[in-house]
Design an enzyme around this catalytic site. Structure first.
Site, PDB file in Angstrom:
ATOM      1  N   SER A   7      -8.436  -5.589   4.567  1.00  0.00           N
ATOM      2  CA  SER A   7      -8.921  -5.386   3.198  1.00  0.00           C
ATOM      3  C   SER A   7      -9.209  -6.665   2.407  1.00  0.00           C
ATOM      4  O   SER A   7      -8.802  -6.785   1.252  1.00  0.00           O
ATOM      5  CB  SER A   7      -7.945  -4.507   2.410  1.00  0.00           C
ATOM      6  OG  SER A   7      -7.850  -3.244   3.005  1.00  0.00           O
ATOM      7  N   ASP A  66       0.839  -1.198   0.000  1.00  0.00           N
ATOM      8  CA  ASP A  66       0.000   0.000   0.000  1.00  0.00           C
ATOM      9  C   ASP A  66       0.873   1.246   0.000  1.00  0.00           C
ATOM     10  O   ASP A  66       1.969   1.237   0.564  1.00  0.00           O
ATOM     11  CB  ASP A  66      -0.917  -0.033   1.236  1.00  0.00           C
ATOM     12  CG  ASP A  66      -2.126   0.868   1.080  1.00  0.00           C
ATOM     13  OD1 ASP A  66      -2.294   1.471   0.004  1.00  0.00           O
ATOM     14  OD2 ASP A  66      -2.902   0.975   2.046  1.00  0.00           O
ATOM     15  N   HIS A  85       3.059   2.852  -8.970  1.00  0.00           N
ATOM     16  CA  HIS A  85       2.894   1.406  -9.161  1.00  0.00           C
ATOM     17  C   HIS A  85       4.146   0.797  -9.811  1.00  0.00           C
ATOM     18  O   HIS A  85       4.543  -0.312  -9.480  1.00  0.00           O
ATOM     19  CB  HIS A  85       1.658   1.113 -10.017  1.00  0.00           C
ATOM     20  CG  HIS A  85       0.380   1.528  -9.336  1.00  0.00           C
ATOM     21  ND1 HIS A  85       0.128   1.240  -8.014  1.00  0.00           N
ATOM     22  CD2 HIS A  85      -0.711   2.206  -9.784  1.00  0.00           C
ATOM     23  CE1 HIS A  85      -1.057   1.730  -7.665  1.00  0.00           C
ATOM     24  NE2 HIS A  85      -1.587   2.325  -8.726  1.00  0.00           N
ATOM     25  N   ARG A 104      -0.041   8.549 -10.603  1.00  0.00           N
ATOM     26  CA  ARG A 104      -0.130   7.382  -9.721  1.00  0.00           C
ATOM     27  C   ARG A 104       0.582   6.161 -10.302  1.00  0.00           C
ATOM     28  O   ARG A 104       1.190   5.376  -9.581  1.00  0.00           O
ATOM     29  CB  ARG A 104      -1.602   7.022  -9.473  1.00  0.00           C
ATOM     30  CG  ARG A 104      -2.356   8.063  -8.661  1.00  0.00           C
ATOM     31  CD  ARG A 104      -3.808   7.654  -8.478  1.00  0.00           C
ATOM     32  NE  ARG A 104      -3.941   6.371  -7.791  1.00  0.00           N
ATOM     33  CZ  ARG A 104      -3.825   6.205  -6.479  1.00  0.00           C
ATOM     34  NH1 ARG A 104      -3.615   7.232  -5.702  1.00  0.00           N
ATOM     35  NH2 ARG A 104      -3.943   5.004  -5.945  1.00  0.00           N
ATOM     36  N   SER A 131      -6.842  -6.253  -6.136  1.00  0.00           N
ATOM     37  CA  SER A 131      -7.992  -6.857  -5.463  1.00  0.00           C
ATOM     38  C   SER A 131      -9.211  -6.851  -6.378  1.00  0.00           C
ATOM     39  O   SER A 131      -9.245  -6.131  -7.387  1.00  0.00           O
ATOM     40  CB  SER A 131      -8.311  -6.085  -4.179  1.00  0.00           C
ATOM     41  OG  SER A 131      -8.934  -4.864  -4.499  1.00  0.00           O
ATOM     42  N   THR A 132     -10.209  -7.626  -5.996  1.00  0.00           N
ATOM     43  CA  THR A 132     -11.460  -7.652  -6.779  1.00  0.00           C
ATOM     44  C   THR A 132     -12.105  -6.259  -6.769  1.00  0.00           C
ATOM     45  O   THR A 132     -12.903  -5.945  -7.639  1.00  0.00           O
ATOM     46  CB  THR A 132     -12.454  -8.693  -6.205  1.00  0.00           C
ATOM     47  OG1 THR A 132     -12.496  -8.539  -4.776  1.00  0.00           O
ATOM     48  CG2 THR A 132     -12.050 -10.110  -6.520  1.00  0.00           C
ATOM     49  N   GLU A 133     -11.742  -5.435  -5.773  1.00  0.00           N
ATOM     50  CA  GLU A 133     -12.317  -4.079  -5.675  1.00  0.00           C
ATOM     51  C   GLU A 133     -11.525  -3.056  -6.491  1.00  0.00           C
ATOM     52  O   GLU A 133     -12.012  -1.960  -6.763  1.00  0.00           O
ATOM     53  CB  GLU A 133     -12.355  -3.620  -4.202  1.00  0.00           C
ATOM     54  CG  GLU A 133     -13.417  -4.309  -3.355  1.00  0.00           C
ATOM     55  CD  GLU A 133     -13.090  -5.765  -3.029  1.00  0.00           C
ATOM     56  OE1 GLU A 133     -11.906  -6.069  -2.788  1.00  0.00           O
ATOM     57  OE2 GLU A 133     -14.006  -6.608  -3.063  1.00  0.00           O
ATOM     58  N   LEU A 181      12.229 -19.602  -3.050  1.00  0.00           N
ATOM     59  CA  LEU A 181      11.088 -18.826  -2.552  1.00  0.00           C
ATOM     60  C   LEU A 181       9.798 -19.239  -3.252  1.00  0.00           C
ATOM     61  O   LEU A 181       9.742 -19.362  -4.474  1.00  0.00           O
ATOM     62  CB  LEU A 181      11.333 -17.323  -2.794  1.00  0.00           C
ATOM     63  CG  LEU A 181      10.234 -16.407  -2.229  1.00  0.00           C
ATOM     64  CD1 LEU A 181      10.353 -16.298  -0.705  1.00  0.00           C
ATOM     65  CD2 LEU A 181      10.268 -15.025  -2.856  1.00  0.00           C
TER      66      LEU A 181
HETATM   67  C1  FPP Z   1      -1.690  -0.032  -3.489  1.00  0.00           C
HETATM   68  O1  FPP Z   1      -1.261   1.295  -3.477  1.00  0.00           O
HETATM   69  C2  FPP Z   1      -1.180  -0.719  -4.664  1.00  0.00           C
HETATM   70  C3  FPP Z   1      -1.927  -1.358  -5.623  1.00  0.00           C
HETATM   71  C4  FPP Z   1      -3.380  -1.479  -5.561  1.00  0.00           C
HETATM   72  C5  FPP Z   1      -1.297  -1.963  -6.795  1.00  0.00           C
HETATM   73  C6  FPP Z   1      -0.058  -2.680  -6.489  1.00  0.00           C
HETATM   74  C7  FPP Z   1       0.467  -3.315  -7.701  1.00  0.00           C
HETATM   75  C8  FPP Z   1       1.759  -3.395  -7.990  1.00  0.00           C
HETATM   76  C9  FPP Z   1       2.849  -2.867  -7.182  1.00  0.00           C
HETATM   77  C10 FPP Z   1       2.129  -4.128  -9.196  1.00  0.00           C
HETATM   78  C11 FPP Z   1       2.404  -5.542  -8.778  1.00  0.00           C
HETATM   79  C12 FPP Z   1       3.494  -6.038  -9.541  1.00  0.00           C
HETATM   80  C13 FPP Z   1       4.053  -7.235  -9.439  1.00  0.00           C
HETATM   81  C14 FPP Z   1       5.315  -7.419 -10.101  1.00  0.00           C
HETATM   82  C15 FPP Z   1       3.471  -8.355  -8.713  1.00  0.00           C
HETATM   83  P1  FPP Z   1      -2.331   2.430  -3.632  1.00  0.00           P
HETATM   84  O2  FPP Z   1      -2.466   2.779  -5.059  1.00  0.00           O
HETATM   85  O3  FPP Z   1      -3.607   2.037  -2.964  1.00  0.00           O
HETATM   86  O4  FPP Z   1      -1.638   3.595  -2.839  1.00  0.00           O
HETATM   87  P2  FPP Z   1      -2.365   4.826  -2.151  1.00  0.00           P
HETATM   88  O5  FPP Z   1      -3.167   4.252  -1.017  1.00  0.00           O
HETATM   89  O6  FPP Z   1      -1.212   5.661  -1.697  1.00  0.00           O
HETATM   90  O7  FPP Z   1      -3.210   5.516  -3.182  1.00  0.00           O
END
Ligand code: FPP
Length: 242
Positions: free
Chosen positions: A197, A21, A38, A34, A66-68, A132
Site C-alpha cells: 500500500s 490495518d 481508530h 469506525r 496515507s495520501t489516499e 525508541l
Molecule cells: C486502518 O484501518 C487504519 C487507519 C487508516 C488509521 C489508523 C490511524 C490510527 C490508529 C490513529 C493513529 C494514531 C496515532 C497515535 C499515531 P482501516 O480503517 O483501514 O480498517 P478496515 O480495513 O478494517 O476498514
C-alpha cells in the site's frame, strides 16, 4: 540484535514498520462506528511503543494516514485528525518520560496548521531522546516521498551542483523523509491484507514481511513477539548466497 524474551533468545529486528490495518473491521464486529476502531487503534499504537522498546526494537514506524486516506468520509477523516490532535496534546510529556524521540514523515503542508505546529513542537522537544525512535507516517505516500526526493536532486542538477550520472542510491535514501533512519528490517501488516500500500516502497526493498490476521486494535505484546519469532527464523541473504 540477539535478546532473551521470556526465556527464549530471538534475533530482534532493529527497525519495525507497521501498517496498522483492521480498525474499521474491529469496530464493525462490535456494531460500533469506525472511529471507535481508530480510537482503540491509537491506544494500541501507544502500548506498542512501550512494548517494542522493551522487546529490544530500536525504531518503530507506523502508517497512521496515507495520501489516499483523504478519500474516506469527512466524518472519518475528521475523527482520525482529532485523534492525532489528542495524541499530540500529551505526546511531549509521555515521550520525554520514556526517552522516546518522535518524528513525522509525509507531506505535512496539507495538514491543519495547529497539527503542523504541534508536530514541530513534539519533534523539537524530543530530538535529544535516545530511546525508541518512533515515526508516524502522516499524509504519507511512498511514491510522493520519492517524487519529493527527486525534486530536491533535480534542483541540485539544475544549479550545476550535481551531475545526473553521479546520483547514487545513498543520495536518494538521504533525500527521503526517513533519511535519519535505517531501512526497516521487518514490515508487519495486520488484519489479513497482504499489500504494501505505497508504504516505504524504497526502504522495504530488503525487509522481511510478516502478515497476521489480528486486527490492529487487538495487536498486543504477544503478537509482536510472534512477529519477532517469525523474523528470527528468516535467513536474510540480500540477494547473495550464504
Ligand atoms: C486502518 O484501518 C487504519 C487507519 C487508516 C488509521 C489508523 C490511524 C490510527 C490508529 C490513529 C493513529 C494514531 C496515532 C497515535 C499515531 P482501516 O480503517 O483501514 O480498517 P478496515 O480495513 O478494517 O476498514
Amino acid at each position: 540484535m540477539e535478546k532473551e524474551i521470556d526465556g527464549v533468545i530471538y534475533n530482534v529486528p532493529c527497525h519495525v514498520a507497521v501498517i496498522l490495518d483492521g480498525n474499521g473491521r474491529w469496530a464493525k464486529k462490535r456494531h460500533l462506528p469506525r472511529n471507535f476502531g481508530h480510537k482503540e487503534g491509537a491506544k494500541a499504537v501507544e502500548q506498542c511503543c512501550e512494548d517494542a522498546w522493551n522487546l529490544g526494537i530500536k525504531c518503530l514506524t507506523v502508517y497512521a494516514f496515507s495520501t489516499e486516506n483523504w478519500k474516506r468520509s469527512v466524518e472519518e477523516v475528521t475523527g482520525i485528525m482529532n485523534l492525532l490532535r489528542n495524541y499530540l496534546l500529551n505526546a511531549i510529556q509521555r515521550a520525554n518520560k520514556n526517552n522516546m524521540r518522535v518524528r513525522v514523515i509525509g507531506e505535512r503542508s496539507k495538514l491543519a496548521a495547529d497539527i503542523i505546529e504541534a508536530i514541530e513542537r513534539l519533534e523539537d522537544a524530543t530530538k535529544g531522546n535516545t530511546g525508541l525512535q518512533f515515526t508516524i507516517a502522516l499524509n504519507y505516500g511512498g511514491r510522493d516521498e520519492i517524487r519529493r526526493a527527486m525534486i530536491k536532486l533535480a534542483e541540485k542538477v539544475k544549479a550545476g551542483e550535481l551531475e545526473p550520472s553521479a546520483i547514487t542510491e545513498d543520495m536518494i535514501s538521504n533525500n527521503l523523509d526517513t533519511w535519519e533512519l535505517p531501512d526497516p528490517d521487518l514490515l508487519i501488516r495486520t488484519s489479513g491484507e497482504m499489500r504494501s500500500s505505497n508504504y516505504l516502497p524504497w526502504q522495504i526493498a530488503y525487509s522481511e514481511f510478516y502478515f497476521t490476521d489480528t486486527l490492529w486494535p487487538d495487536f498486543k505484546r504477544e503478537d509482536m513477539i510472534e512477529a519477532i519469532r517469525h523474523y528470527s527464523m528468516r535467513d536474510r541473504r540480500y540477494g547473495g548466497v550464504k
